[in-house]
Design a protein around this motif. Structure first.
Motif, PDB file in Angstrom:
ATOM      1  N   CYS A  37      38.440  47.511  54.798  1.00 21.82           N
ATOM      2  CA  CYS A  37      37.309  47.970  53.747  1.00 21.82           C
ATOM      3  C   CYS A  37      36.991  47.161  52.621  1.00 21.82           C
ATOM      4  N   GLY A  38      38.133  46.442  52.165  1.00 25.54           N
ATOM      5  CA  GLY A  38      38.284  45.683  51.090  1.00 25.54           C
ATOM      6  C   GLY A  38      39.047  45.984  49.801  1.00 25.54           C
ATOM      7  N   LYS A  39      39.963  47.107  50.232  1.00 25.61           N
ATOM      8  CA  LYS A  39      41.092  47.554  49.460  1.00 25.61           C
ATOM      9  C   LYS A  39      41.986  46.548  48.678  1.00 25.61           C
ATOM     10  N   THR A  40      42.473  45.704  49.616  1.00 22.15           N
ATOM     11  CA  THR A  40      43.360  44.678  49.101  1.00 22.15           C
ATOM     12  C   THR A  40      42.563  43.669  48.410  1.00 22.15           C
ATOM     13  N   THR A  41      41.508  43.304  49.124  1.00 13.94           N
ATOM     14  CA  THR A  41      40.505  42.270  48.313  1.00 13.94           C
ATOM     15  C   THR A  41      40.313  42.810  47.219  1.00 13.94           C
ATOM     16  N   THR A  42      39.890  43.995  46.789  1.00 17.55           N
ATOM     17  CA  THR A  42      39.844  44.585  45.318  1.00 17.55           C
ATOM     18  C   THR A  42      40.931  44.344  44.438  1.00 17.55           C
ATOM     19  N   LEU A  43      42.071  44.512  45.024  1.00 18.09           N
ATOM     20  CA  LEU A  43      43.331  44.385  44.129  1.00 18.09           C
ATOM     21  C   LEU A  43      43.598  42.850  43.777  1.00 18.09           C
ATOM     22  N   ARG A  44      42.914  41.951  44.825  1.00 19.54           N
ATOM     23  CA  ARG A  44      43.533  40.654  44.631  1.00 19.54           C
ATOM     24  C   ARG A  44      42.373  40.131  43.627  1.00 19.54           C
ATOM     25  N   ILE A  45      41.308  40.566  43.485  1.00 22.17           N
ATOM     26  CA  ILE A  45      40.222  40.272  42.219  1.00 22.17           C
ATOM     27  C   ILE A  45      40.799  40.706  40.981  1.00 22.17           C
ATOM     28  N   ILE A  46      41.379  42.081  41.046  1.00 26.22           N
ATOM     29  CA  ILE A  46      41.917  42.638  39.763  1.00 26.22           C
ATOM     30  C   ILE A  46      43.183  41.734  39.294  1.00 26.22           C
ATOM     31  N   LEU A  47      43.737  41.098  40.118  1.00 30.76           N
ATOM     32  CA  LEU A  47      44.953  40.401  39.892  1.00 30.76           C
ATOM     33  C   LEU A  47      44.538  39.020  39.395  1.00 30.76           C
ATOM     34  N   GLY A  48      43.217  38.577  39.594  1.00 27.97           N
ATOM     35  CA  GLY A  48      42.962  37.260  39.319  1.00 27.97           C
ATOM     36  C   GLY A  48      43.158  36.292  40.501  1.00 27.97           C
ATOM     37  N   LEU A  49      43.632  36.655  41.518  1.00 24.08           N
ATOM     38  CA  LEU A  49      43.614  35.641  42.772  1.00 24.08           C
ATOM     39  C   LEU A  49      42.365  35.523  43.459  1.00 24.08           C
ATOM     40  N   ASP A  50      41.412  35.980  43.247  1.00 20.30           N
ATOM     41  CA  ASP A  50      40.147  35.917  43.801  1.00 20.30           C
ATOM     42  C   ASP A  50      39.108  36.042  42.708  1.00 20.30           C
ATOM     43  N   ARG A  51      38.511  34.922  42.363  1.00 23.08           N
ATOM     44  CA  ARG A  51      37.498  34.926  41.449  1.00 23.08           C
ATOM     45  C   ARG A  51      36.165  34.789  41.837  1.00 23.08           C
ATOM     46  N   GLU A  52      35.909  34.653  43.219  1.00 25.87           N
ATOM     47  CA  GLU A  52      34.598  34.413  43.912  1.00 25.87           C
ATOM     48  C   GLU A  52      34.036  35.671  44.074  1.00 25.87           C
ATOM     49  N   PHE A  53      33.423  36.351  43.230  1.00 24.97           N
ATOM     50  CA  PHE A  53      32.739  37.655  43.330  1.00 24.97           C
ATOM     51  C   PHE A  53      31.628  37.743  42.438  1.00 24.97           C
ATOM     52  N   SER A  54      30.776  38.672  42.875  1.00 23.70           N
ATOM     53  CA  SER A  54      29.770  38.930  41.769  1.00 23.70           C
ATOM     54  C   SER A  54      30.190  40.422  40.954  1.00 23.70           C
ATOM     55  N   GLY A  55      30.235  40.257  39.522  1.00 23.63           N
ATOM     56  CA  GLY A  55      30.408  41.588  38.980  1.00 23.63           C
ATOM     57  C   GLY A  55      31.544  41.273  37.693  1.00 23.63           C
ATOM     58  N   SER A  56      31.862  42.060  37.361  1.00 26.89           N
ATOM     59  CA  SER A  56      32.660  41.906  36.221  1.00 26.89           C
ATOM     60  C   SER A  56      34.171  42.738  36.208  1.00 26.89           C
ATOM     61  N   LEU A  57      35.126  42.318  35.353  1.00 29.25           N
ATOM     62  CA  LEU A  57      36.283  42.881  35.373  1.00 29.25           C
ATOM     63  C   LEU A  57      37.044  42.910  33.775  1.00 29.25           C
ATOM     64  N   LYS A  58      37.381  44.171  33.355  1.00 32.11           N
ATOM     65  CA  LYS A  58      37.970  44.212  32.133  1.00 32.11           C
ATOM     66  C   LYS A  58      39.313  44.786  32.258  1.00 32.11           C
ATOM     67  N   LEU A  59      40.312  44.188  31.728  1.00 31.06           N
ATOM     68  CA  LEU A  59      41.659  44.493  31.997  1.00 31.06           C
ATOM     69  C   LEU A  59      42.313  45.400  30.653  1.00 31.06           C
ATOM     70  N   PRO A  60      43.122  46.134  30.846  1.00 30.14           N
ATOM     71  CA  PRO A  60      43.649  46.934  29.998  1.00 30.14           C
ATOM     72  C   PRO A  60      43.965  46.324  28.654  1.00 30.14           C
TER      73      PRO A  60
END
Length: 245
Positions: A51-74
């Motif tokens: 369903c995209g759980k690991t994909t979400t983690l990859r986005i959080i880790l900066g390993l996948d930047r090809e997405f629409s949206g935003s990310l703000k780290l602590p």
């Protein structure tokens, strides 16, 4: 060495994520996943396989930047640690050396006695990965992640494939070391009991393309989460999210 944790919440807003399938067609993996994780708290993602759980983690880790949206780290300049299903230890280095690999030159000789002690690795520091069980190797992976005192820790099914006794012991160790070195944490798991035991917030995802089905908040102190409370919480979650168990 910088303090653990970050001053801000982790803010994830993935409005769309598409990838190219094996047949050459575009596959929409994520439709809309938005959630936050408060500083020094523990959140878990649960959802169907694929369903995209690991994909979400990859986005959080900066390993996948090809997405629409935003990310703000602590902490924009803080350290991010990852713990994967495989411990990924270098076989020619000792336990102590594997943990210190992630440290800077200035930190390399720092005192990690408390970390090894909490994780039950004090007597294992001179051993090599081939001498360790999978459970011990995963303890080393946890030690390596906590050694850098990250502002964010990401865990991708860190206890999968372990027998329940070993997994239970490792979850307790994770709780102990996280309490001693608190940091914002996001974990993926298929084990709801595991999520209930560890989490402050459980984020349920739908099937692909993933959306947030709901969020379950847990404010019970971890030390008070006995078996009766866990069973009652699992029942409550099952009533709220049909088919989750």
């Amino acid at each position: 060495m910088p303090p653990a944790g970050g001053p801000n919440a982790l803010e994830v807003d993935i409005r769309a994520k598409t990838f190219r399938g094996a047949d050459g067609e575009d596959v929409r993996a994520i439709e809309a996943i938005a959630f936050s994780v408060a500083p020094a708290s523990f959140a878990t993602l649960i959802g169907p396989s694929g369903c995209g759980k690991t994909t979400t983690l990859r986005i959080i880790l900066g390993l996948d930047r090809e997405f629409s949206g935003s990310l703000k780290l602590p902490d924009s300049g803080g350290r991010v640690a990852a713990v994967f299903q495989e411990p990924r230890l270098l076989p020619w280095r000792t336990v102590d050396d594997n943990v210190r690999l992630v440290l800077s030159d200035e930190e390399a000789d720092g005192d990690l006695d408390d970390l090894f002690e909490i994780l039950g690795l004090a007597e294992m520091r001179s051993r090599y990965p081939a001498e360790l069980s999978l459970g011990l190797a995963r303890r080393v992976a946890l030690a390596r992640a906590f050694a850098i005192r990250p502002s964010l820790m990401v865990l991708d099914e860190p206890f999968v494939s372990l027998d329940e006794q070993t997994a239970t012991r490792l979850r307790a160790l994770l709780t102990n070391v996280w309490s001693a070195r608190p940091t914002t944490a996001v974990m993926v798991t298929h084990n709801l009991r595991e999520a209930v035991e560890l989490s402050d917030r459980i984020i349920f995802l739908t099937e692909r393309p993933a959306r947030v089905r709901g969020v379950y908040e847990i404010d019970k102190p971890r030390a008070e989460r006995d078996s009766r409370w866990r069973e009652a919480t699992l029942t409550s979650i099952a009533k709220r999210y049909s088919g989750i168990l």
